[in-house]
Design a protein around this motif. Structure first.
Motif, short mmCIF file in Angstrom:
data_model
loop_
_atom_site.label_atom_id
_atom_site.label_comp_id
_atom_site.label_asym_id
_atom_site.label_seq_id
_atom_site.Cartn_x
_atom_site.Cartn_y
_atom_site.Cartn_z
N UNK A 19 0.86 -1.17 0.00
CA UNK A 19 0.00 0.00 0.00
C UNK A 19 0.90 1.22 0.00
N UNK A 20 0.59 2.18 -0.86
CA UNK A 20 1.36 3.42 -0.91
C UNK A 20 0.42 4.57 -0.64
N UNK A 21 0.72 5.32 0.42
CA UNK A 21 -0.05 6.52 0.76
C UNK A 21 0.90 7.70 0.72
N UNK A 22 0.45 8.82 0.16
CA UNK A 22 1.33 9.98 0.12
C UNK A 22 0.59 11.23 0.56
N UNK A 23 1.39 12.14 1.11
CA UNK A 23 0.88 13.42 1.54
C UNK A 23 1.97 14.43 1.24
N UNK A 24 1.71 15.34 0.31
CA UNK A 24 2.69 16.31 -0.17
C UNK A 24 3.94 15.58 -0.63
N UNK A 25 5.10 15.83 0.01
CA UNK A 25 6.33 15.19 -0.46
C UNK A 25 6.73 13.99 0.40
N UNK A 26 5.81 13.52 1.27
CA UNK A 26 6.08 12.38 2.13
C UNK A 26 5.25 11.19 1.67
N UNK A 27 5.85 10.00 1.77
CA UNK A 27 5.15 8.79 1.33
C UNK A 27 5.27 7.72 2.41
N UNK A 28 4.21 6.92 2.54
CA UNK A 28 4.21 5.77 3.45
C UNK A 28 4.05 4.52 2.59
N UNK A 29 5.05 3.63 2.66
CA UNK A 29 4.97 2.33 2.00
C UNK A 29 4.64 1.31 3.09
N UNK A 30 3.53 0.60 2.93
CA UNK A 30 3.15 -0.45 3.88
C UNK A 30 3.18 -1.78 3.16
N UNK A 31 4.05 -2.67 3.60
CA UNK A 31 4.21 -3.98 2.98
C UNK A 31 3.72 -5.07 3.92
#
Length: 194
Positions: free
Chosen positions: A149-161
């Motif tokens: 799952x890839x979630x992003x907010x502005x220039x930050x990203x969260x990769x959840x594997x």
């Protein structure tokens, strides 16, 4: 208005609100279309967004205090109940290694045991091609990506594997977190080649 009309209006509003919630939530959080699944998926999505917010606030505080260029791994310690043992893919262990973190000014990496798999979360600034590097590192280390799952907010990203541990894998969770962390540094040689 009669009781029947009021109830019909309430149901219509609930259904409208559920449709909006479903449209705002990534589809993989919602397994089925029933109300309980929609609400449960939205709760999980909000929890993940809350983690992103906390990580961003933490990163902001660390940057204002003292930015460190390199990764700093640390195990997550959870309080065991007396005599508890944990069944992990790495074998039966005393309750000591349920997760590990590796944080730096570039990216925060967290790995936790979840049943027979590992949950891996990476919060970083957006870097083109970084997801390919992370997946490549995981595959070299004998992990199989089951879910991403890839979630992003502005220039930050969260990769959840969610990753499955291969039979050849001999890494601890702390080493896994460090290896993924090192994928953000271009001149680092991976230490656990298979």
């Amino acid at each position: 208005m009669s009781h029947i009309a009021v109830e019909r209006n309430r149901r219509r509003q609930m259904n409208d609100h559920l449709k909006v919630l479903r449209s705002l939530t990534p589809c993989f959080y919602i397994k089925r279309g029933d109300q309980a699944s929609i609400i449960g998926g939205v709760i999980e999505f909000i929890k993940e967004l809350h983690q992103v917010l906390q990580a961003l606030e933490s990163k902001k505080q660390r940057k204002s205090l003292s930015p460190s260029p390199g990764p700093s791994p640390r195990p997550l310690v959870q309080t065991p109940q007396s005599g508890d043992h944990v069944h992990t893919p790495f074998g039966i262990e005393n309750f000591k290694e349920l997760g590990a973190c590796c944080n730096s000014s570039v990216a925060d990496v967290e790995a936790k045991i979840s049943g027979s798999n590992v949950m891996l979360k990476v919060i970083a600034r957006r870097i083109p091609g970084q997801i390919v590097k992370i997946v490549s590192v995981l595959e070299k280390l004998s992990f199989e990506v089951l879910h991403l799952n890839i979630s992003s907010m502005e220039d930050t990203v969260l990769y959840s594997f969610v990753i499955k541990i291969g039979l050849e894998c001999q890494l601890s969770l702390e080493e896994l977190a460090l290896e993924v962390q090192q994928s953000f540094f271009p001149n680092v040689v991976y230490t656990h080649e298979i």
